[in-house]
Each structure stands twice: as C-alpha cells, then as structure tokens.
Design a protein around this motif. Structure first.
Motif, mmCIF file in Angstrom:
data_model
loop_
_atom_site.group_PDB
_atom_site.id
_atom_site.type_symbol
_atom_site.label_atom_id
_atom_site.label_comp_id
_atom_site.label_asym_id
_atom_site.label_seq_id
_atom_site.Cartn_x
_atom_site.Cartn_y
_atom_site.Cartn_z
ATOM 1 N N PHE A 125 0.805 -1.223 0.000
ATOM 2 C CA PHE A 125 0.000 0.000 0.000
ATOM 3 C C PHE A 125 0.837 1.271 0.000
ATOM 4 C CE2 PHE A 125 -2.771 -3.345 1.467
ATOM 5 C CZ PHE A 125 -3.919 -3.098 0.736
ATOM 6 N N GLY A 126 2.162 1.125 0.024
ATOM 7 C CA GLY A 126 3.017 2.313 -0.078
ATOM 8 C C GLY A 126 2.813 2.954 -1.446
ATOM 9 N N ARG A 127 2.943 4.270 -1.493
ATOM 10 C CA ARG A 127 2.777 4.951 -2.794
ATOM 11 C C ARG A 127 3.871 4.516 -3.765
ATOM 12 N NH1 ARG A 127 0.626 11.039 -1.206
ATOM 13 N NH2 ARG A 127 -1.277 10.270 -0.275
ATOM 14 N N ASN A 128 5.094 4.284 -3.240
ATOM 15 C CA ASN A 128 6.181 3.857 -4.128
ATOM 16 C C ASN A 128 5.839 2.513 -4.782
ATOM 17 O OD1 ASN A 128 6.487 2.377 -1.749
ATOM 18 N ND2 ASN A 128 8.566 3.070 -1.313
ATOM 19 N N ALA A 129 5.324 1.567 -3.981
ATOM 20 C CA ALA A 129 4.961 0.253 -4.524
ATOM 21 C C ALA A 129 3.795 0.373 -5.512
ATOM 22 C CB ALA A 129 4.589 -0.701 -3.385
ATOM 23 N N THR A 130 2.840 1.234 -5.169
ATOM 24 C CA THR A 130 1.665 1.401 -6.025
ATOM 25 C C THR A 130 2.079 1.956 -7.396
ATOM 26 O OG1 THR A 130 0.398 1.848 -4.034
ATOM 27 C CG2 THR A 130 -0.647 2.462 -6.115
ATOM 28 N N ILE A 131 2.973 2.944 -7.375
ATOM 29 C CA ILE A 131 3.417 3.556 -8.642
ATOM 30 C C ILE A 131 4.208 2.533 -9.467
ATOM 31 C CG2 ILE A 131 4.914 5.332 -9.659
ATOM 32 C CD1 ILE A 131 4.214 7.084 -7.163
ATOM 33 N N LEU A 132 5.142 1.849 -8.794
ATOM 34 C CA LEU A 132 5.972 0.908 -9.564
ATOM 35 C C LEU A 132 5.150 -0.266 -10.095
ATOM 36 C CD1 LEU A 132 8.762 0.454 -10.662
ATOM 37 C CD2 LEU A 132 9.320 -0.850 -8.610
ATOM 38 N N LYS A 133 4.183 -0.716 -9.308
ATOM 39 C CA LYS A 133 3.302 -1.803 -9.757
ATOM 40 C C LYS A 133 2.555 -1.353 -11.022
ATOM 41 C CE LYS A 133 0.448 -5.424 -9.256
ATOM 42 N NZ LYS A 133 0.892 -6.712 -9.822
ATOM 43 N N ASP A 134 2.093 -0.125 -10.997
ATOM 44 C CA ASP A 134 1.368 0.427 -12.137
ATOM 45 C C ASP A 134 2.285 0.459 -13.375
ATOM 46 O OD1 ASP A 134 -0.815 1.522 -13.385
ATOM 47 O OD2 ASP A 134 -0.467 3.566 -12.671
ATOM 48 N N PHE A 135 3.514 0.956 -13.189
ATOM 49 C CA PHE A 135 4.481 0.989 -14.302
ATOM 50 C C PHE A 135 4.730 -0.428 -14.832
ATOM 51 C CE2 PHE A 135 6.855 5.071 -12.768
ATOM 52 C CZ PHE A 135 5.950 5.862 -13.457
ATOM 53 N N ALA A 136 4.947 -1.345 -13.906
ATOM 54 C CA ALA A 136 5.280 -2.716 -14.311
ATOM 55 C C ALA A 136 4.125 -3.344 -15.092
ATOM 56 C CB ALA A 136 5.617 -3.560 -13.083
ATOM 57 N N GLU A 137 2.897 -3.122 -14.603
ATOM 58 C CA GLU A 137 1.723 -3.688 -15.282
ATOM 59 C C GLU A 137 1.559 -3.124 -16.683
ATOM 60 O OE1 GLU A 137 -1.737 -3.165 -12.815
ATOM 61 O OE2 GLU A 137 -1.396 -5.085 -11.801
ATOM 62 N N LYS A 138 1.963 -1.873 -16.845
ATOM 63 C CA LYS A 138 1.832 -1.235 -18.167
ATOM 64 C C LYS A 138 3.024 -1.533 -19.068
ATOM 65 C CE LYS A 138 -1.389 2.204 -16.618
ATOM 66 N NZ LYS A 138 -1.483 3.292 -15.653
ATOM 67 N N GLY A 139 3.966 -2.322 -18.572
ATOM 68 C CA GLY A 139 5.063 -2.787 -19.417
ATOM 69 C C GLY A 139 6.278 -1.880 -19.473
ATOM 70 N N PHE A 140 6.331 -0.814 -18.648
ATOM 71 C CA PHE A 140 7.461 0.111 -18.746
ATOM 72 C C PHE A 140 8.801 -0.523 -18.326
ATOM 73 C CE2 PHE A 140 3.931 3.263 -18.236
ATOM 74 C CZ PHE A 140 4.066 3.830 -19.499
ATOM 75 N N LEU A 141 8.733 -1.581 -17.502
ATOM 76 C CA LEU A 141 9.991 -2.232 -17.104
ATOM 77 C C LEU A 141 10.360 -3.364 -18.061
ATOM 78 C CD1 LEU A 141 9.642 -2.530 -13.193
ATOM 79 C CD2 LEU A 141 10.365 -0.593 -14.558
ATOM 80 N N GLY A 142 9.449 -3.714 -18.957
ATOM 81 C CA GLY A 142 9.669 -4.872 -19.830
ATOM 82 C C GLY A 142 9.478 -6.136 -19.014
ATOM 83 N N GLU A 143 10.246 -7.172 -19.383
ATOM 84 C CA GLU A 143 10.134 -8.443 -18.640
ATOM 85 C C GLU A 143 11.042 -8.372 -17.409
ATOM 86 O OE1 GLU A 143 11.209 -11.844 -21.044
ATOM 87 O OE2 GLU A 143 11.521 -13.022 -19.213
ATOM 88 N N ILE A 144 10.471 -8.505 -16.240
ATOM 89 C CA ILE A 144 11.304 -8.436 -15.019
ATOM 90 C C ILE A 144 11.927 -9.815 -14.788
ATOM 91 C CG2 ILE A 144 11.346 -7.916 -12.547
ATOM 92 C CD1 ILE A 144 8.811 -6.217 -12.987
ATOM 93 N N TYR A 145 13.255 -9.869 -14.888
ATOM 94 C CA TYR A 145 13.926 -11.176 -14.804
ATOM 95 C C TYR A 145 14.750 -11.330 -13.529
ATOM 96 C CZ TYR A 145 17.717 -8.291 -16.598
ATOM 97 O OH TYR A 145 18.648 -7.282 -16.746
ATOM 98 N N TYR A 146 14.901 -10.230 -12.764
ATOM 99 C CA TYR A 146 15.726 -10.327 -11.557
ATOM 100 C C TYR A 146 15.227 -9.350 -10.503
ATOM 101 C CZ TYR A 146 20.007 -10.005 -8.659
ATOM 102 O OH TYR A 146 20.906 -10.012 -7.618
ATOM 103 N N ALA A 147 15.110 -9.842 -9.284
ATOM 104 C CA ALA A 147 14.774 -8.967 -8.150
ATOM 105 C C ALA A 147 15.784 -9.245 -7.045
ATOM 106 C CB ALA A 147 13.364 -9.241 -7.658
#
Ligand SMILES: NC(=O)c1ccc[n+]([C@@H]2O[C@H](COP(=O)([O-])OP(=O)(O)OC[C@H]3O[C@@H](n4cnc5c(N)ncnc54)[C@H](O)[C@@H]3O)[C@@H](O)[C@H]2O)c1
Length: 350
Positions: A125-147
């Motif tokens: 529920f952090g704003r940082n997580a919410t924003i990044l989740k949104d970016f990731a869902e919209k494909g801005f990170l591409g395929e996430i292969y490493y965390a």
C-alpha cells in the motif's frame, strides 16, 4: 457501519486501531488478549465496550462483522479459522501462518465460509509500490527477470516471542523477509515460484549485550533466541525470473539497510532505499526519480490504506489486492527456504 473486533492488543494492534478510528464506516466494538489486564486497559484507552481474554468469546459476539488478527504467528491459523467459521471477515497480520499446511487450511476456511481473508502485506500500500506496480503492469519495465531485496538489521532481534521459534516460526526471514519477497513478487506480477536454495545461521544471537541502542520489541520482552539471525536465499520462478533475498536480526553491518530492486528488459527500478528508475531513452542512459507526494508518516499511512481497503472489500465487494492465495504462495517459498537451509539442498516448490 461495520463492527470490528481486534484480537491481540500488542504493538501492531495500535496501528490497526488508529486506522479504524480514521475510517468513518467502522466501529471497533471488542478487543481480546490472552493477557486480560492488557485487553481491559486497551478497551479503556480506546473506549471500546467489550474486552475478552479468549478469542472464541469475542467471536461469539454476534454483532462483530470482521476481525483484525494481531497476535503471535503461532495463533494466526487457529484464530483465523475460528473467525471464518464464525462468519467473520478477517484481516490477518503477516506472516499468514507458521507454515504452508496451516495457510492452506486458512484458505479452505475462507472458501468454505465465503468470507474474506486478507493478508497484512502492508508494504503493497506504499505509494512507491503502487506507482511501480502500475508501471510494471503497463510494461514500462519490460520483462522483469531479476529482483534483489533484503532487510538487514545490525542489532534488531526483537526478542520475546519473535525469537522463540515455537511462537514465531522463524527469525528475520519469516518476520522481515516475508514483506520484501512479497513486495517483489507483487510487482513482478506474482510469478509462480518453482525452486529455492537458502542458508540460515544463528551465530550472533540476540546481542543483548549491546548498549544504548534502541530496537523494536514486542510488549512482552525476553532473552531467549532460538531462531536464525541471518538468512540468504535465491528463489527461481516458472517464467525464468530469479529473486535474491537477504535478512538479518543481528549482523556486523554499519547501518540497518532495506533494499528492493527489480530489473527488467526495458528498465530497472529501486523502491528502497529510495525510488529510482534506471533506463535508456533514445540511446541515452537516464536515471529517473518519480515525483509524487510522499506519505507524511509512512508506517501509519500504509496501514491506513490497508485498513481502508479491507473495509472497502467488505462493504463494496471490491476485489481484494491481498488475497489469501498470495499468503499461501509466500508460505510455500518460506517453507522451501527453511527446508533448503536444513538439508543444504535446493528445494522444489509445488
Ligand atoms: N505488518 C507489519 O509491518 C507488522 C509489524 C509488526 C508486527 N506485525 C505482526 O503483527 C503480529 C503481532 O506483532 P506485535 O509486534 O504486535 O506483537 P506484540 O507481542 O507486541 O503483541 C502481540 C499480542 O498478542 C497477544 N496474543 C498472543 N497470542 C494470543 C492469542 N492466542 N489470543 C489473544 N491474544 C494473543 C499477546 O499477549 C500480545 O499482547 C505478528 O504476527 C507480527 O508479525 C506486523
């Protein structure tokens, strides 16, 4: 108006309580703690009409619609299943349970009774997580292969029940790692974990000899520590992605350190220790800092969002973003890491 019961009147329950107080659609009408004096004082402090020393008595109160489970990890399964069978909705603190077996039984109780079981993965529920989740869902990170993630503490063994394995189920991995693994998996789009390899140590102990250093501690302190004080693991996923996690309660590290980094084919991103996106635009490397209004009090604010969402799910049938299945999947990963550390072999996750 949704009537709430809070079970467990220790530290984190106060954060739930304050969040319920700020939500106009709810009223906390009962609390419970095995320490009756604590429950009584708590009910007085917050002007709550009913207090109990046994969760079953609280659940017999027909006016209660939903409960927050804020007790030691070893009672999450029993209390949650009893609550669901009593037809209450449940918000259960993390980790969902002591192990996968318990978590699956909790998931079944939720399904059988058609009542919501939401897991307290509050970092989502952090704003940082919410924003990044949104970016990731919209494909801005591409395929996430490493965390790559972790939560390292220098003198951070809370002691008390946290470091008694019979009550906590483990040390920093189940307590802190659970948040960080979940956060990465959530942003990665919840890939299915297939294998884990982990190492745990208990070499430094709780370091109670360290003077003049504050640490998080539960309401009942202690000196015993039979949980790991360090864990390191690698988890692989069905889609080929890999996650690295490291956590400690005690470590000779200069400062406590929280990190959460994700790497995709189009961009990399960190949300801890600060939010940054690393990419390339038109042949130029760029480092992007998202500009947004940060939470005034991060800890309390993310809990407020969590509680508001719990109530919204109950009142409006909104789809829960922290469903019990995610808690079960996380327990499978934790169980596999602990098993791997014990057997010194890679463990398959099914
Ligand atoms: N989401 C987060 O960031 C976060 C932070 C801290 C703690 N937690 C979780 O919250 C839970 C509680 O942690 P805490 O720090 O508040 O601990 P705490 O020791 O401060 O409080 C726990 C309380 O639960 C009571 N209790 C234990 N078993 C009980 C039972 N069967 N019935 C009724 N009461 C019972 C204890 O007497 C105590 O008052 C844990 O699961 C912990 O992992 C989550």
């Amino acid at each position: 108006m949704i009537n709430i019961g809070i079970i467990g009147c220790g530290n984190i329950s106060n954060v739930h309580m304050k969040s319920y107080l700020n939500n106009n659609d709810v009223k906390v009408i009962a609390v419970c703690d095995i320490n009756e004096k604590r429950a009584k004082e708590y009910s007085k402090e917050y002007n709550i009409p009913n207090f109990y020393n046994n969760h079953r008595d609280l659940l017999n109160n027909k006016d209660i619609d939903a409960v927050s489970v804020c007790t030691w990890n070893n009672s999450h399964a029993e209390i949650t299943i009893d609550a669901l069978n009593a037809k209450k909705h449940v918000l259960c603190e993390k980790p969902l349970a002591m192990n996968t077996k318990e978590a699956i039984a909790m998931e079944k109780a939720s399904k059988d009774n058609n009542k919501l079981l939401m897991v307290g993965f509050v970092r989502r529920f952090g704003r940082n997580a919410t924003i990044l989740k949104d970016f990731a869902e919209k494909g801005f990170l591409g395929e996430i292969y490493y965390a790559k993630t972790g939560c390292l503490r220098r003198n951070g063994n809370p002691t008390g029940w946290f470091s008694d394995i019979s009550k906590s189920g483990g040390g920093p991995l189940i307590d802190l790692g659970v948040h960080m693994i979940d956060l990465c998996r959530y942003i990665m789009g919840k890939p299915v974990a297939v294998k884990a390899f982990g190492v745990t140590n208990n070499l430094l102990g709780p370091r109670l000899d360290v003077k003049m250093v504050d640490r998080y501690s539960p309401v009942d302190k202690g000196t015993l520590s039979n949980v790991e004080d360090f864990a390191k693991a690698m988890v692989t996923f069905e889609n080929g992605a890999v996650l690295s996690i490291e956590t400690s309660f005690s470590m000779h590290i200069k400062e406590d350190y929280l990190f959460c980094e994700l790497y995709g084919t189009k961009a990399g991103a960190k949300i801890e220790p600060e939010f940054e996106i690393i990419s390339n635009i038109d042949g130029y490397n760029v480092d992007i800092t998202p500009n947004y209004s940060k939470e005034k009090n991060f800890f309390q604010d993310i809990f407020q969002q969590e509680i508001n969402h719990f109530i919204d799910c109950i009142s409006n049938n909104t789809t829960c973003i922290n469903p019990v299945k995610d808690g079960v999947d996380l327990m499978k990963i934790l169980d596999a890491i602990y098993k791997s550390a014990k057997t010194k072999c890679e463990v398959k996750i099914t």
